[in-house]
Design a protein around this motif. Sequence first.
Motif, PDB file in Angstrom:
ATOM      1  N   ALA A   1       0.808  -1.217   0.000  1.00  0.00           N
ATOM      2  CA  ALA A   1       0.000   0.000   0.000  1.00  0.00           C
ATOM      3  C   ALA A   1       0.845   1.273   0.000  1.00  0.00           C
ATOM      4  CB  ALA A   1      -0.934  -0.010   1.205  1.00  0.00           C
ATOM      5  N   GLU A   2       1.727   1.409   1.042  1.00  0.00           N
ATOM      6  CA  GLU A   2       2.507   2.647   1.169  1.00  0.00           C
ATOM      7  C   GLU A   2       3.498   2.781   0.011  1.00  0.00           C
ATOM      8  OE1 GLU A   2       4.279   6.139   2.573  1.00  0.00           O
ATOM      9  OE2 GLU A   2       2.355   5.225   3.076  1.00  0.00           O
ATOM     10  N   GLY A   3       3.392   3.808  -0.732  1.00  0.00           N
ATOM     11  CA  GLY A   3       4.335   4.039  -1.821  1.00  0.00           C
ATOM     12  C   GLY A   3       4.001   3.273  -3.094  1.00  0.00           C
ATOM     13  N   SER A   4       2.890   2.520  -3.063  1.00  0.00           N
ATOM     14  CA  SER A   4       2.531   1.801  -4.275  1.00  0.00           C
ATOM     15  C   SER A   4       2.112   2.798  -5.345  1.00  0.00           C
ATOM     16  CB  SER A   4       1.379   0.836  -3.999  1.00  0.00           C
ATOM     17  OG  SER A   4       0.185   1.577  -3.858  1.00  0.00           O
ATOM     18  N   LEU A   5       2.003   2.296  -6.559  1.00  0.00           N
ATOM     19  CA  LEU A   5       1.643   3.186  -7.677  1.00  0.00           C
ATOM     20  C   LEU A   5       0.299   3.862  -7.422  1.00  0.00           C
ATOM     21  CD1 LEU A   5       2.780   0.891 -10.626  1.00  0.00           C
ATOM     22  CD2 LEU A   5       3.960   2.896  -9.735  1.00  0.00           C
ATOM     23  N   LYS A   6      -0.694   3.049  -6.990  1.00  0.00           N
ATOM     24  CA  LYS A   6      -2.039   3.590  -6.727  1.00  0.00           C
ATOM     25  C   LYS A   6      -1.968   4.677  -5.664  1.00  0.00           C
ATOM     26  CE  LYS A   6      -5.711   3.142  -8.431  1.00  0.00           C
ATOM     27  NZ  LYS A   6      -5.257   2.907  -9.769  1.00  0.00           N
ATOM     28  N   ASN A   7      -1.216   4.338  -4.580  1.00  0.00           N
ATOM     29  CA  ASN A   7      -1.100   5.261  -3.464  1.00  0.00           C
ATOM     30  C   ASN A   7      -0.448   6.579  -3.871  1.00  0.00           C
ATOM     31  OD1 ASN A   7       0.307   6.264  -0.806  1.00  0.00           O
ATOM     32  ND2 ASN A   7      -1.359   4.875  -0.230  1.00  0.00           N
ATOM     33  N   GLN A   8       0.615   6.492  -4.648  1.00  0.00           N
ATOM     34  CA  GLN A   8       1.282   7.708  -5.121  1.00  0.00           C
ATOM     35  C   GLN A   8       0.310   8.560  -5.934  1.00  0.00           C
ATOM     36  OE1 GLN A   8       5.101   7.223  -7.140  1.00  0.00           O
ATOM     37  NE2 GLN A   8       5.473   5.338  -6.007  1.00  0.00           N
ATOM     38  N   GLU A   9      -0.447   7.901  -6.797  1.00  0.00           N
ATOM     39  CA  GLU A   9      -1.375   8.634  -7.654  1.00  0.00           C
ATOM     40  C   GLU A   9      -2.455   9.324  -6.835  1.00  0.00           C
ATOM     41  OE1 GLU A   9      -2.174   5.815 -11.022  1.00  0.00           O
ATOM     42  OE2 GLU A   9      -2.784   7.704 -11.987  1.00  0.00           O
ATOM     43  N   GLN A  10      -2.959   8.620  -5.796  1.00  0.00           N
ATOM     44  CA  GLN A  10      -3.996   9.220  -4.954  1.00  0.00           C
ATOM     45  C   GLN A  10      -3.478  10.457  -4.237  1.00  0.00           C
ATOM     46  OE1 GLN A  10      -5.247   5.908  -2.569  1.00  0.00           O
ATOM     47  NE2 GLN A  10      -6.631   5.123  -4.176  1.00  0.00           N
ATOM     48  N   MET A  11      -2.227  10.351  -3.719  1.00  0.00           N
ATOM     49  CA  MET A  11      -1.646  11.499  -3.020  1.00  0.00           C
ATOM     50  C   MET A  11      -1.522  12.706  -3.949  1.00  0.00           C
ATOM     51  SD  MET A  11       1.262   9.498  -0.873  1.00  0.00           S
ATOM     52  CE  MET A  11       2.278  10.894  -0.447  1.00  0.00           C
ATOM     53  N   LEU A  12      -1.091  12.447  -5.159  1.00  0.00           N
ATOM     54  CA  LEU A  12      -0.924  13.529  -6.130  1.00  0.00           C
ATOM     55  C   LEU A  12      -2.271  14.134  -6.495  1.00  0.00           C
ATOM     56  CD1 LEU A  12       1.793  11.893  -8.419  1.00  0.00           C
ATOM     57  CD2 LEU A  12       2.117  13.742  -6.772  1.00  0.00           C
ATOM     58  N   ALA A  13      -3.267  13.262  -6.662  1.00  0.00           N
ATOM     59  CA  ALA A  13      -4.598  13.746  -7.042  1.00  0.00           C
ATOM     60  C   ALA A  13      -5.155  14.645  -5.950  1.00  0.00           C
ATOM     61  CB  ALA A  13      -5.531  12.569  -7.307  1.00  0.00           C
ATOM     62  N   SER A  14      -4.960  14.261  -4.677  1.00  0.00           N
ATOM     63  CA  SER A  14      -5.536  15.084  -3.618  1.00  0.00           C
ATOM     64  C   SER A  14      -4.774  16.399  -3.478  1.00  0.00           C
ATOM     65  CB  SER A  14      -5.619  14.320  -2.291  1.00  0.00           C
ATOM     66  OG  SER A  14      -4.358  14.229  -1.712  1.00  0.00           O
ATOM     67  N   GLU A  15      -3.450  16.369  -3.733  1.00  0.00           N
ATOM     68  CA  GLU A  15      -2.673  17.609  -3.730  1.00  0.00           C
ATOM     69  C   GLU A  15      -3.161  18.546  -4.838  1.00  0.00           C
ATOM     70  OE1 GLU A  15      -0.567  18.955  -1.779  1.00  0.00           O
ATOM     71  OE2 GLU A  15       0.269  20.568  -3.012  1.00  0.00           O
ATOM     72  N   LEU A  16      -3.427  17.983  -5.993  1.00  0.00           N
ATOM     73  CA  LEU A  16      -3.902  18.804  -7.108  1.00  0.00           C
ATOM     74  C   LEU A  16      -5.269  19.394  -6.789  1.00  0.00           C
ATOM     75  CD1 LEU A  16      -3.443  19.887  -9.973  1.00  0.00           C
ATOM     76  CD2 LEU A  16      -4.584  17.845 -10.846  1.00  0.00           C
ATOM     77  N   ARG A  17      -6.144  18.570  -6.180  1.00  0.00           N
ATOM     78  CA  ARG A  17      -7.472  19.072  -5.801  1.00  0.00           C
ATOM     79  C   ARG A  17      -7.337  20.246  -4.847  1.00  0.00           C
ATOM     80  NH1 ARG A  17      -9.224  13.832  -5.766  1.00  0.00           N
ATOM     81  NH2 ARG A  17      -8.803  13.591  -3.541  1.00  0.00           N
ATOM     82  N   ARG A  18      -6.399  20.089  -3.852  1.00  0.00           N
ATOM     83  CA  ARG A  18      -6.206  21.129  -2.853  1.00  0.00           C
ATOM     84  C   ARG A  18      -5.721  22.428  -3.524  1.00  0.00           C
ATOM     85  NH1 ARG A  18      -2.761  22.964   0.348  1.00  0.00           N
ATOM     86  NH2 ARG A  18      -0.997  21.790  -0.442  1.00  0.00           N
ATOM     87  N   ARG A  19      -4.772  22.287  -4.425  1.00  0.00           N
ATOM     88  CA  ARG A  19      -4.248  23.469  -5.106  1.00  0.00           C
ATOM     89  C   ARG A  19      -5.292  24.104  -6.014  1.00  0.00           C
ATOM     90  NH1 ARG A  19       2.075  23.713  -6.183  1.00  0.00           N
ATOM     91  NH2 ARG A  19       2.786  22.610  -4.346  1.00  0.00           N
ATOM     92  N   ASN A  20      -6.056  23.277  -6.669  1.00  0.00           N
ATOM     93  CA  ASN A  20      -7.074  23.814  -7.580  1.00  0.00           C
ATOM     94  C   ASN A  20      -8.213  24.500  -6.829  1.00  0.00           C
ATOM     95  OD1 ASN A  20      -6.036  23.470 -10.108  1.00  0.00           O
ATOM     96  ND2 ASN A  20      -6.833  21.391 -10.349  1.00  0.00           N
ATOM     97  N   ALA A  21      -8.396  24.103  -5.567  1.00  0.00           N
ATOM     98  CA  ALA A  21      -9.452  24.717  -4.760  1.00  0.00           C
ATOM     99  C   ALA A  21      -9.142  26.198  -4.537  1.00  0.00           C
ATOM    100  CB  ALA A  21      -9.595  23.993  -3.428  1.00  0.00           C
TER     101      ALA A  21
END
Length: 368
Positions: free
Chosen positions: A16-36
């Motif tokens: 889970a930690e550092g997996s491809l899916k996990n990395q992508e989710q972290m990036l997506a939420s960072e982008l959402r935060r910035r876009n907000a």
Amino acid sequence: MAFYVRVSTEGQARVAEGSLKNQEQMLASELRRRNAGGAWGRLVGSYVDGGFSGSSIDRPEFKRLLADVERGAIDAIFFTELSRLSRSLKDFLGIFEFTQQHNCDLVCLKTEIDTTSPFSNLVVRILMVFAEFERDMTADRIRRNAYERSKRGLAYGGFEPLGYKRDPEHKGRLLVDTEEAKLVRDIFQTYLRKCSLLETLRVLKNQYDHPKIQKLSRNGIYGILTSRVYIGIREIKTTEGTEEVPGAWQAIITDKTFEQVREVLSGNGPGPRSPRHNYIFSGLIRCARCDKKLQGKSGTGRSGQVRYYYAHPGRCAEGGLHSIEAEDAHKLVDEWLARLAIDKEYFNELLEVGRKDWANSCGLSNPG
Ligand SMILES: [Zn+2]
């Protein structure tokens, strides 16, 4: 903008930690935060390298990403930590340079690398100066090893000079290559007749189909005519000047011919320009007005003297300087680095600016 995610092994890809899916989710939420906080950017796509090491940039998706950056399709790359992008400082600096050239920012979630922030930009540039410095030091070490070898009259590694071949039985020794030695003698004789590098070049190229002759330039001819290799001398360049020891090979040219050529050459003016200047800050120093990068250049001034300088690309739209002497620029950077090293207040001031900037770009109101 785009996401880049990577793991080295298939096994890592599943945890889970550092997996491809996990990395992508972290990036997506960072982008959402910035876009907000205002439209930050639209996601062009995710580039996913599963099972590739960060110690090399030879990764299919990473290459595709860089190609898309190159054609201007991506203006920012999001990634979770620096090691996803690269595990080598050298590669990272290369990536940094490349993305800067193509107006693409690097945004890293876990480390303070965010090229949209002037401070981390500054940090990266200092890193690059040191990387350059380190390269110079390495080159210096290699030179010192070569010096030890050359003291024994042995040839350098690398290309053997025209007229010689390597001795397969004795490393560092050269044997005369009869066919090529004839070419070398003819170069010296032709030059003594023509007294002109260009004429010599023309005559020889008409006369010989030999690939090494066809490849020769004016500089190449000059190099041969001035190389003491041909009178059996090993030259050793040191910081104090040039030392000479007997070479571990036979002369092809007599001292007399060599001396005659030298006289003609010196009567003919200075020959091709001396080795290039070391523009250590080329592409690293910028115009204070418009932020464009200055590039190292040399040219001959009206007085006939060679000038080394850093030049602004085109005319500065903000009225900045067109060029600055290389020596002056180096002095200024030296002074600045020295000040940074001893003036704690100045350093903290910069740090504070950086912190605020970093906090702003993260949307924090109260930086730690
Ligand atoms: Zn400018």
